[in-house]
Write a protein that holds these residues in place. Structure first.
Motif, PDB file in Angstrom:
ATOM      1  N   PRO A  73       0.761  -1.256   0.082  1.00 57.63           N
ATOM      2  CA  PRO A  73      -0.086   0.090   0.079  1.00 57.63           C
ATOM      3  C   PRO A  73       0.782   1.118  -0.116  1.00 57.63           C
ATOM      4  N   GLU A  74       1.963   1.190   0.163  1.00 58.93           N
ATOM      5  CA  GLU A  74       2.867   2.383   0.142  1.00 58.93           C
ATOM      6  C   GLU A  74       3.724   2.542  -0.967  1.00 58.93           C
ATOM      7  N   ASN A  75       3.431   1.844  -1.925  1.00 61.50           N
ATOM      8  CA  ASN A  75       4.292   1.819  -3.068  1.00 61.50           C
ATOM      9  C   ASN A  75       3.486   2.980  -3.949  1.00 61.50           C
ATOM     10  N   PRO A  76       4.182   4.185  -4.489  1.00 63.48           N
ATOM     11  CA  PRO A  76       3.769   5.307  -5.009  1.00 63.48           C
ATOM     12  C   PRO A  76       3.531   5.206  -6.583  1.00 63.48           C
ATOM     13  N   GLU A  77       3.792   3.912  -7.192  1.00 69.42           N
ATOM     14  CA  GLU A  77       3.649   3.977  -8.573  1.00 69.42           C
ATOM     15  C   GLU A  77       2.306   4.465  -9.396  1.00 69.42           C
ATOM     16  N   LEU A  78       1.491   3.603  -8.597  1.00 65.78           N
ATOM     17  CA  LEU A  78      -0.138   3.636  -9.305  1.00 65.78           C
ATOM     18  C   LEU A  78      -0.817   5.078  -8.814  1.00 65.78           C
ATOM     19  N   PRO A  79      -0.517   5.482  -7.598  1.00 64.90           N
ATOM     20  CA  PRO A  79      -1.034   6.710  -7.260  1.00 64.90           C
ATOM     21  C   PRO A  79      -0.622   7.833  -8.018  1.00 64.90           C
ATOM     22  N   ILE A 116      -9.861   0.023  -3.406  1.00 64.56           N
ATOM     23  CA  ILE A 116      -8.689   0.396  -3.941  1.00 64.56           C
ATOM     24  C   ILE A 116      -8.261   1.651  -3.186  1.00 64.56           C
ATOM     25  N   ILE A 117      -9.109   2.519  -3.144  1.00 66.93           N
ATOM     26  CA  ILE A 117      -8.860   3.961  -2.447  1.00 66.93           C
ATOM     27  C   ILE A 117      -8.547   3.635  -1.015  1.00 66.93           C
ATOM     28  N   GLY A 118      -9.367   3.047  -0.433  1.00 66.22           N
ATOM     29  CA  GLY A 118      -9.185   2.621   1.047  1.00 66.22           C
ATOM     30  C   GLY A 118      -7.801   1.797   1.291  1.00 66.22           C
ATOM     31  N   SER A 119      -7.448   1.145   0.244  1.00 65.87           N
ATOM     32  CA  SER A 119      -6.090   0.331   0.529  1.00 65.87           C
ATOM     33  C   SER A 119      -4.793   1.311   0.624  1.00 65.87           C
ATOM     34  N   TYR A 120      -5.082   2.223  -0.598  1.00 67.78           N
ATOM     35  CA  TYR A 120      -3.657   3.148  -0.690  1.00 67.78           C
ATOM     36  C   TYR A 120      -3.762   4.353   0.265  1.00 67.78           C
ATOM     37  N   THR A 121      -4.869   4.417   0.792  1.00 63.89           N
ATOM     38  CA  THR A 121      -4.672   5.613   1.836  1.00 63.89           C
ATOM     39  C   THR A 121      -4.850   5.132   3.227  1.00 63.89           C
ATOM     40  N   MET A 122      -4.594   3.984   3.374  1.00 57.65           N
ATOM     41  CA  MET A 122      -4.585   3.406   4.877  1.00 57.65           C
ATOM     42  C   MET A 122      -3.059   3.860   5.519  1.00 57.65           C
ATOM     43  N   LYS A 123      -2.110   3.962   5.032  1.00 57.67           N
ATOM     44  CA  LYS A 123      -0.900   4.314   5.658  1.00 57.67           C
ATOM     45  C   LYS A 123      -0.147   5.555   5.161  1.00 57.67           C
ATOM     46  N   LYS A 130      -3.638  13.128  -2.246  1.00 58.38           N
ATOM     47  CA  LYS A 130      -4.016  12.857  -3.826  1.00 58.38           C
ATOM     48  C   LYS A 130      -5.325  12.221  -3.888  1.00 58.38           C
ATOM     49  N   ALA A 131      -5.899  11.412  -3.089  1.00 54.18           N
ATOM     50  CA  ALA A 131      -7.177  10.945  -3.205  1.00 54.18           C
ATOM     51  C   ALA A 131      -8.053  12.206  -3.302  1.00 54.18           C
ATOM     52  N   VAL A 132      -8.039  13.095  -2.306  1.00 53.24           N
ATOM     53  CA  VAL A 132      -9.082  14.069  -1.978  1.00 53.24           C
ATOM     54  C   VAL A 132      -9.145  14.822  -3.076  1.00 53.24           C
ATOM     55  N   GLU A 133      -7.834  15.244  -3.635  1.00 52.78           N
ATOM     56  CA  GLU A 133      -7.604  16.172  -4.797  1.00 52.78           C
ATOM     57  C   GLU A 133      -8.340  15.636  -5.947  1.00 52.78           C
ATOM     58  N   SER A 134      -8.339  14.326  -6.283  1.00 54.96           N
ATOM     59  CA  SER A 134      -9.033  13.568  -7.394  1.00 54.96           C
ATOM     60  C   SER A 134     -10.497  13.514  -7.219  1.00 54.96           C
ATOM     61  N   GLY A 135     -11.056  14.024  -6.236  1.00 56.68           N
ATOM     62  CA  GLY A 135     -12.377  13.949  -6.293  1.00 56.68           C
ATOM     63  C   GLY A 135     -13.009  12.743  -5.659  1.00 56.68           C
ATOM     64  N   VAL A 136     -12.593  12.183  -4.825  1.00 59.99           N
ATOM     65  CA  VAL A 136     -13.228  10.544  -4.386  1.00 59.99           C
ATOM     66  C   VAL A 136     -14.215  10.882  -3.399  1.00 59.99           C
ATOM     67  N   VAL A 156     -16.581   1.543   1.453  1.00 59.31           N
ATOM     68  CA  VAL A 156     -16.717   2.841   1.558  1.00 59.31           C
ATOM     69  C   VAL A 156     -16.483   3.486   2.872  1.00 59.31           C
ATOM     70  N   VAL A 157     -16.939   3.053   3.928  1.00 57.21           N
ATOM     71  CA  VAL A 157     -16.733   3.481   5.321  1.00 57.21           C
ATOM     72  C   VAL A 157     -15.200   3.408   5.734  1.00 57.21           C
ATOM     73  N   ARG A 158     -14.752   2.289   5.225  1.00 57.42           N
ATOM     74  CA  ARG A 158     -13.162   2.034   5.618  1.00 57.42           C
ATOM     75  C   ARG A 158     -12.280   3.158   4.752  1.00 57.42           C
ATOM     76  N   ALA A 159     -12.682   3.557   3.558  1.00 57.82           N
ATOM     77  CA  ALA A 159     -11.879   4.321   2.941  1.00 57.82           C
ATOM     78  C   ALA A 159     -12.069   5.930   3.501  1.00 57.82           C
ATOM     79  N   LEU A 160     -13.249   6.271   3.972  1.00 55.13           N
ATOM     80  CA  LEU A 160     -13.619   7.482   4.402  1.00 55.13           C
ATOM     81  C   LEU A 160     -12.914   7.620   5.936  1.00 55.13           C
ATOM     82  N   GLY A 161     -13.020   6.407   6.525  1.00 54.50           N
ATOM     83  CA  GLY A 161     -12.303   6.535   7.912  1.00 54.50           C
ATOM     84  C   GLY A 161     -10.631   6.784   7.681  1.00 54.50           C
TER      85      GLY A 161
END
Length: 601
Positions: A73-79, A116-123, A130-136, A156-161
């Motif tokens: 989840p900390e790999n910056p490639e796809l984000p 996917i959004i929740g997985s990349y933003t958990m750490k 980046k996710a917020v700026e992308s309009g998620v 969704v609740v996981r990602a928003l959390g």
């Protein structure tokens, strides 16, 4: 035809791409060795992924990206290449184009996109930014409003959390704070009933929504496995909703809204349980509320909440220390102390000899200090009831004055401990003989005398005396006294809550009182602490089975539905109609319509 040219130091690589198609599949692009080609293909794939016509390929690609995100989840490639913009477009398409999302396997798209959004933003907070700026947030909120189902709500609740956990992105979520908090509260209170009603209680395989079943078990396993996973997911949905509320409570936002009386009553019973034992669930949010003055005022006004905290403080639950923390915070506040003391006093006095719990050192002394706050100045308990005054006086005499007296004796008489130990042993032998001939009350008197004489420093001897007296109380049917003595014994054990006999006695006592959760935890600790060589005794296995059934996450929902069915049947037998008939028929019609729309059925 669009074409892009990329140059490195050794060669020129020219890639021709037709809009709507790719030179290879996404997984092949991920395996590309040349970093320039790999970057070009991945960036283009993410940009045009929402245009893929093959629904199976799209679902498989998103599943692959999610597994990749979870593995690293900390790999910056796809984000960095636009994964958040891609997921935002896919969620919006799924929400706006009903025909498209109900075509083939496109029904999986919103689920995996949010996951996917929740997985990349958990750490990583910068990924969250980046996710917020992308309009998620906007499409996540639409799914949280249950535009689809509880399955999507879970991710969704996981990602928003995760987004609400960071300073940099909290405000973006807080822009919708009233709605987010209300939705999170509603989900936490209703999700277990929803999952049971819409999934678990549907006993025919064909009656369950296919993509839900496939997501839960990846297409493997029958109803039993699906039910187990549904229980786990329902618990996660509730715990993640509470975590989202935690983020707001920690910032002291919406405290009065969260402290709704109905919600607080339900919150005190929200337990992650064995299926989600790593989450503090309800007690985590309660402790956050107790850190604020406004929160303490609301919590202290809920009798159900205080009783729940008291029971937790005298249990072997992993979150026992949190229950104690909450009670101490309430007792330290003069505005809430008198609302809480009368009930909590008789629970906390059993914990005054505990040395350490979790990372809290000298916890027993801290509890004593808080309980005797102000009392030690006046040596009177004028503001308390007669029963509370008596308990505080006994605590002062047995803990404070007795410790001073024993230290004084030991400084003057080097043989004090040895001589007293002999006397205690003789009295205990007498108690054992009385117990052997059936004189339980006589044995209790002897054990009480021995406890009064046994020095505070002889912790192991005191532990055994309390444990024996607790067993006697249980034989007489005095369940509360048995729980009290066993708790005192467990506080003296090393480590805390490890004395097998006391755990088993208290488990049986809690069972009699109907406190299934506390009984279950004690019984599990009892079994784990004993070397049964893989063969759990029948009596312990029977207790665990009984309490696991009673604490089953869906037990309340099952009983509620069964009660409605019995009431409905009663009215039908008497020829009367019920107000529940029309909604039930309407729901059946909607379920049939949904089943017909689902192309996977």
């Amino acid at each position: 035809m669009d074409h892009f040219s990329y140059r490195n130091t050794n060669k020129m690589v020219r890639t021709h791409v037709v809009v709507g198609s790719r030179p290879c599949c996404f997984s092949c692009a991920m395996e590309e060795k040349d970093p320039c080609v790999r970057k070009a293909w991945l960036e283009l794939s993410l940009r045009d992924m929402h245009m893929i016509r093959d629904d199976t390929e799209l679902a498989l690609t998103l599943s692959f990206i999610w597994r990749y995100a979870m593995a690293d989840p900390e790999n910056p490639e796809l984000p960095s290449l636009g994964v958040f913009e891609c997921m935002t477009r896919l969620m919006k398409k799924g929400l706006e184009d009903v025909e498209w999302v109900m075509t083939g396997q496109n029904v999986y798209v919103p689920y995996y996109a949010a996951h996917i959004i929740g997985s990349y933003t958990m750490k990583k907070p910068d990924f969250a930014t980046k996710a917020v700026e992308s309009g998620v947030i906007a499409p996540l909120l639409e799914l949280m409003r249950r535009k689809m189902s509880w399955v999507e709500q879970r991710v969704v609740v996981r990602a928003l959390g995760h987004l609400a956990s960071y300073e940099t992105t909290f405000e973006a979520v807080a822009a919708y704070e009233d709605e987010v908090v209300r939705l999170a509260m509603e989900i936490a209170m209703t999700c277990v009933d929803v999952v049971y009603e819409e999934f678990v209680s549907v006993q025919e395989k064909e009656g369950r929504v296919r993509y839900h079943s496939d997501l839960l078990t990846r297409g493997l396993g029958g109803l039993e496995m699906e039910d187990r996973k549904a229980e786990e997911w329902a618990s996660q949905l509730q715990c993640w909703s509470l975590h989202l509320l935690n983020c707001f409570a920690y910032k002291q936002k919406c405290i009065s809204l969260i402290c709704n009386k109905t919600f607080l009553k339900e919150l005190s019973q929200m337990w992650g349980g064995l299926v989600n034992h790593t989450s503090p669930s309800g007690i985590g949010l309660i402790r956050i509320l107790c850190y604020s003055k406004q929160g303490r005022r609301h919590v202290s006004g809920s009798r159900e909440m205080i009783l729940s905290l008291c029971n937790l403080s005298r249990s072997s639950d992993d979150w026992q220390y949190m229950g104690i923390d909450c009670l101490l915070l309430l007792l330290k506040d003069q505005a809430t102390r008198y609302n809480v003391l009368e009930m909590s006093l008789f629970y906390l006095v059993d914990l005054v000899e505990v040395k350490a719990l979790n990372v809290r050192k000298n916890l027993g002394d801290r509890i004593t200090k808080v309980l005797l706050m102000h009392y030690c100045k006046t040596k009177k308990g004028c503001a308390y009831s007669h029963k509370a005054q008596k308990a505080l006086k006994e605590l002062w005499r047995n803990k404070v004055e007795r410790r001073r007296r024993e230290r004084k004796f030991m400084s003057k008489n080097q043989d004090f401990l040895r001589e007293t130990s002999v006397v205690v042993y003789l009295i205990k032998q007498q108690a054992n003989q009385l117990l052997h001939v059936g004189d339980i009350e006589g044995a209790i008197k002897c054990y009480t005398e021995a406890i009064g004489l046994c020095p505070l420093k002889l912790r192991r001897k005191r532990m055994n005396l309390y444990s024996e007296r607790g067993e006697c109380y249980l034989l007489l049917g005095d369940v509360d006294a048995a729980i009290s003595d066993c708790t005192r014994a467990l506080c003296l054990s090393e480590p805390v809550n490890s004395h097998g006999k006391s755990l088993w006695t208290r488990s049986r006592a809690y069972d009699i009182k109907g406190l299934s959760r506390e009984s279950l935890m004690d019984c599990i600790m009892f079994v784990n602490g004993r070397c049964f060589r893989g063969n759990i005794p029948y009596y312990a296995a029977q207790m665990i089975s009984k309490q696991m059934e009673a604490t089953w996450l869906f037990e309340k929902a099952r009983a509620s539905k069964l009660g409605r069915m019995m009431l409905k049947e009663k009215f039908h037998l008497t020829g009367l109609s019920t107000i529940t008939e029309e909604p039930e028929k309407k729901k059946e019609g909607l379920m049939m319509q949904r089943k017909n729309l689902d192309p996977l059925e």
